[in-house]
Scaffold this motif. Structure first.
Motif, PDB file in Angstrom:
ATOM      1  N   ASP A  39       0.819  -1.213   0.000  1.00 50.85           N
ATOM      2  CA  ASP A  39       0.000   0.000   0.000  1.00 50.85           C
ATOM      3  C   ASP A  39       0.850   1.259   0.000  1.00 50.85           C
ATOM      4  OD1 ASP A  39       0.778  -0.779   2.604  1.00 50.85           O
ATOM      5  OD2 ASP A  39      -0.671   0.609   3.471  1.00 50.85           O
ATOM      6  N   ARG A  40       1.902   1.274   0.820  1.00 51.90           N
ATOM      7  CA  ARG A  40       2.762   2.456   0.881  1.00 51.90           C
ATOM      8  C   ARG A  40       3.431   2.700  -0.470  1.00 51.90           C
ATOM      9  NH1 ARG A  40       5.818   4.904   5.052  1.00 51.90           N
ATOM     10  NH2 ARG A  40       4.103   4.333   6.440  1.00 51.90           N
ATOM     11  N   ALA A  41       3.904   1.644  -1.108  1.00 51.85           N
ATOM     12  CA  ALA A  41       4.564   1.796  -2.409  1.00 51.85           C
ATOM     13  C   ALA A  41       3.585   2.245  -3.482  1.00 51.85           C
ATOM     14  CB  ALA A  41       5.222   0.467  -2.814  1.00 51.85           C
ATOM     15  N   GLY A  42       2.414   1.604  -3.531  1.00 53.03           N
ATOM     16  CA  GLY A  42       1.443   1.923  -4.574  1.00 53.03           C
ATOM     17  C   GLY A  42       0.894   3.323  -4.473  1.00 53.03           C
ATOM     18  N   GLN A  43       0.773   3.827  -3.268  1.00 45.80           N
ATOM     19  CA  GLN A  43       0.207   5.162  -3.098  1.00 45.80           C
ATOM     20  C   GLN A  43       1.178   6.278  -3.460  1.00 45.80           C
ATOM     21  OE1 GLN A  43      -1.773   5.706   0.679  1.00 45.80           O
ATOM     22  NE2 GLN A  43      -2.999   3.864   0.433  1.00 45.80           N
ATOM     23  N   GLN A  44       2.412   5.932  -3.805  1.00 44.98           N
ATOM     24  CA  GLN A  44       3.337   6.945  -4.301  1.00 44.98           C
ATOM     25  C   GLN A  44       2.812   7.576  -5.590  1.00 44.98           C
ATOM     26  OE1 GLN A  44       6.344   7.993  -2.773  1.00 44.98           O
ATOM     27  NE2 GLN A  44       5.359   6.829  -1.132  1.00 44.98           N
ATOM     28  N   ILE A  45       1.991   6.826  -6.324  1.00 40.65           N
ATOM     29  CA  ILE A  45       1.445   7.330  -7.579  1.00 40.65           C
ATOM     30  C   ILE A  45       0.482   8.484  -7.350  1.00 40.65           C
ATOM     31  CG2 ILE A  45      -0.623   5.857  -7.707  1.00 40.65           C
ATOM     32  CD1 ILE A  45       1.764   6.460 -10.641  1.00 40.65           C
ATOM     33  N   LEU A  46      -0.007   8.637  -6.121  1.00 42.57           N
ATOM     34  CA  LEU A  46      -0.975   9.680  -5.803  1.00 42.57           C
ATOM     35  C   LEU A  46      -0.318  10.988  -5.390  1.00 42.57           C
ATOM     36  CD1 LEU A  46      -3.478   7.519  -3.703  1.00 42.57           C
ATOM     37  CD2 LEU A  46      -3.522   7.974  -6.158  1.00 42.57           C
ATOM     38  N   HIS A  47       0.992  10.964  -5.197  1.00 42.73           N
ATOM     39  CA  HIS A  47       1.714  12.169  -4.776  1.00 42.73           C
ATOM     40  C   HIS A  47       2.183  12.968  -5.988  1.00 42.73           C
ATOM     41  CE1 HIS A  47       2.152  11.348  -0.406  1.00 42.73           C
ATOM     42  NE2 HIS A  47       2.125  10.078  -0.778  1.00 42.73           N
ATOM     43  N   GLU A  48       2.172  14.264  -5.828  1.00 42.40           N
ATOM     44  CA  GLU A  48       2.718  15.117  -6.888  1.00 42.40           C
ATOM     45  C   GLU A  48       4.231  14.985  -6.946  1.00 42.40           C
ATOM     46  OE1 GLU A  48       2.974  19.882  -8.049  1.00 42.40           O
ATOM     47  OE2 GLU A  48       1.414  19.174  -6.689  1.00 42.40           O
ATOM     48  N   ALA A  49       4.867  14.978  -5.769  1.00 39.60           N
ATOM     49  CA  ALA A  49       6.322  14.827  -5.686  1.00 39.60           C
ATOM     50  C   ALA A  49       6.623  13.835  -4.569  1.00 39.60           C
ATOM     51  CB  ALA A  49       6.992  16.174  -5.419  1.00 39.60           C
ATOM     52  N   PRO A  50       6.642  12.534  -4.854  1.00 41.42           N
ATOM     53  CA  PRO A  50       6.835  11.513  -3.825  1.00 41.42           C
ATOM     54  C   PRO A  50       8.173  11.647  -3.110  1.00 41.42           C
ATOM     55  CG  PRO A  50       6.084  10.543  -5.883  1.00 41.42           C
ATOM     56  CD  PRO A  50       6.470  11.955  -6.179  1.00 41.42           C
ATOM     57  N   ASP A  51       8.172  11.323  -1.802  1.00 42.81           N
ATOM     58  CA  ASP A  51       9.404  11.279  -1.028  1.00 42.81           C
ATOM     59  C   ASP A  51       9.968   9.858  -1.074  1.00 42.81           C
ATOM     60  OD1 ASP A  51       9.154  13.938  -0.269  1.00 42.81           O
ATOM     61  OD2 ASP A  51       7.849  13.415   1.425  1.00 42.81           O
ATOM     62  N   GLY A  52      11.211   9.699  -0.692  1.00 46.12           N
ATOM     63  CA  GLY A  52      11.811   8.382  -0.648  1.00 46.12           C
ATOM     64  C   GLY A  52      12.415   7.977  -1.987  1.00 46.12           C
ATOM     65  N   LEU A 105      11.397   5.594  -4.040  1.00 43.57           N
ATOM     66  CA  LEU A 105      10.469   5.135  -5.061  1.00 43.57           C
ATOM     67  C   LEU A 105       9.721   6.306  -5.680  1.00 43.57           C
ATOM     68  CD1 LEU A 105       8.887   1.990  -3.340  1.00 43.57           C
ATOM     69  CD2 LEU A 105      10.622   2.035  -5.144  1.00 43.57           C
ATOM     70  N   GLY A 106       9.719   6.386  -6.981  1.00 44.92           N
ATOM     71  CA  GLY A 106       8.925   7.378  -7.675  1.00 44.92           C
ATOM     72  C   GLY A 106       7.505   6.867  -7.874  1.00 44.92           C
ATOM     73  N   PRO A 107       6.655   7.616  -8.568  1.00 45.93           N
ATOM     74  CA  PRO A 107       5.254   7.218  -8.757  1.00 45.93           C
ATOM     75  C   PRO A 107       5.089   5.857  -9.430  1.00 45.93           C
ATOM     76  CG  PRO A 107       5.574   9.523  -9.363  1.00 45.93           C
ATOM     77  CD  PRO A 107       6.933   8.953  -9.150  1.00 45.93           C
ATOM     78  N   TRP A 108       5.667   5.698 -10.610  1.00 45.41           N
ATOM     79  CA  TRP A 108       5.491   4.441 -11.344  1.00 45.41           C
ATOM     80  C   TRP A 108       6.311   3.298 -10.768  1.00 45.41           C
ATOM     81  CZ3 TRP A 108       1.228   4.307 -13.804  1.00 45.41           C
ATOM     82  CH2 TRP A 108       0.721   5.457 -14.431  1.00 45.41           C
ATOM     83  N   PRO A 109       7.557   3.522 -10.330  1.00 50.88           N
ATOM     84  CA  PRO A 109       8.265   2.427  -9.646  1.00 50.88           C
ATOM     85  C   PRO A 109       7.537   1.951  -8.391  1.00 50.88           C
ATOM     86  CG  PRO A 109       9.828   4.083 -10.351  1.00 50.88           C
ATOM     87  CD  PRO A 109       8.463   4.661 -10.598  1.00 50.88           C
ATOM     88  N   GLY A 110       6.923   2.885  -7.663  1.00 50.32           N
ATOM     89  CA  GLY A 110       6.159   2.493  -6.480  1.00 50.32           C
ATOM     90  C   GLY A 110       4.986   1.613  -6.843  1.00 50.32           C
ATOM     91  N   LEU A 111       4.275   1.989  -7.911  1.00 47.27           N
ATOM     92  CA  LEU A 111       3.161   1.163  -8.361  1.00 47.27           C
ATOM     93  C   LEU A 111       3.671  -0.184  -8.866  1.00 47.27           C
ATOM     94  CD1 LEU A 111       0.069   1.479  -8.601  1.00 47.27           C
ATOM     95  CD2 LEU A 111       0.409   2.069 -10.998  1.00 47.27           C
ATOM     96  N   GLY A 112       4.875  -0.172  -9.434  1.00 51.19           N
ATOM     97  CA  GLY A 112       5.481  -1.418  -9.887  1.00 51.19           C
ATOM     98  C   GLY A 112       5.769  -2.369  -8.734  1.00 51.19           C
ATOM     99  N   VAL A 113       6.165  -1.828  -7.587  1.00 45.54           N
ATOM    100  CA  VAL A 113       6.392  -2.660  -6.399  1.00 45.54           C
ATOM    101  C   VAL A 113       5.091  -3.323  -5.968  1.00 45.54           C
ATOM    102  CG1 VAL A 113       6.990  -2.609  -3.946  1.00 45.54           C
ATOM    103  CG2 VAL A 113       8.406  -1.386  -5.602  1.00 45.54           C
TER     104      VAL A 113
END
Length: 245
Positions: free
Chosen positions: A201-214, A216-224
């Motif tokens: 859930d934490r990784a996938g929700q990176q796609i919802l951020h305008e500028a994700p922290d950490g 993982l970026g938006p699409w890599p987070g969703l990839g996880v």
């Protein structure tokens, strides 16, 4: 049976079961209803907060919608393990790969369609109450978040479906995944060297951020999150193939 016939039969199963239909409808209803309630009451006050993140905040209700998505995935698969239904299904479709693949394909397609409709409706519906603080689809990352949000909900449903095939119990899966998604990430926080950011859930929700922290970026987070779903579905396929009905 032909592939199209098996797909059609799996669709009939899903739409005939109140548990799966109710959970699928709840993905949309719960997410949109909570969004409207929150944004209509405290939306403008929170939008003026210095720590507000307009894009991510627009999807606040996904915390509840993902529970419904998990419930849908679990209910659609667990029905096969009630009253010997799996034996009947495998008698009709002896090819277990076709049976399992058709079920997952129909389940995933339904979850993706409802997830995308839910995501766009949630975003646009919430912004309608924000007045001067509203952002639109032209806001940086908004379309990506809406599309990715729908995919995220579908992946969580598939994650639950695969785990249900392994454990053969929707109740057990819900008892594991709901605390896992709602409590564990907040307990872990930034502990364990940031390992919590690789939770589904934490990784996938990176796609919802305008500028994700950490890292993982938006699409890599969703990839996880997709990798979690693939691993779960793979384990489910092994269980369906190896175990007796």
């Amino acid at each position: 049976m032909s592939t199209s016939a098996v797909l059609h039969s799996e669709w009939i199963k899903i739409k005939s079961l109140r548990g799966s239909v109710g959970s699928l409808v709840a993905v949309f209803v719960a997410t949109v209803a909570i969004t409207v309630l929150v944004f209509a009451t405290v939306g403008r006050a929170e939008a003026d907060n210095a720590d507000a993140e307009p894009l991510f905040d627009a999807f606040y209700a996904f915390n509840f919608g993902q529970v419904a998505a998990i419930s849908f995935g679990a209910a659609a698969v667990s029905s096969e393990y009630v009253n010997g239904a799996l034996r009947v299904s495998l008698a009709a479709v002896p090819r277990r790969g076709l049976f399992y693949g058709a079920k997952i394909a129909v389940l995933g397609a339904a979850a993706l369609l409802v997830g995308l409709v839910t995501s766009f409706t949630t975003f646009l519906g919430g912004q309608a109450f924000l007045g001067e603080y509203a952002i639109g689809l032209g806001h940086p990352g908004a379309v990506r978040a809406c599309v990715g949000g729908g995919v995220y909900l579908a992946l969580m449903a598939l994650f639950a479906a695969g785990l249900t095939a392994v454990l053969r119990s929707g109740a057990v899966v819900l008892g594991v995944l709901i605390p896992f998604t709602l409590i564990v990430p907040f307990v872990l926080g930034d502990m364990a060297g940031g390992a919590a950011q690789f939770l589904p859930d934490r990784a996938g929700q990176q796609i919802l951020h305008e500028a994700p922290d950490g890292m993982l970026g938006p699409w890599p987070g969703l990839g996880v999150t997709a990798l979690w779903a693939v691993a779960s579905l793979g384990a489910g396929w092994w269980a369906v193939r190896r175990r007796d009905a």
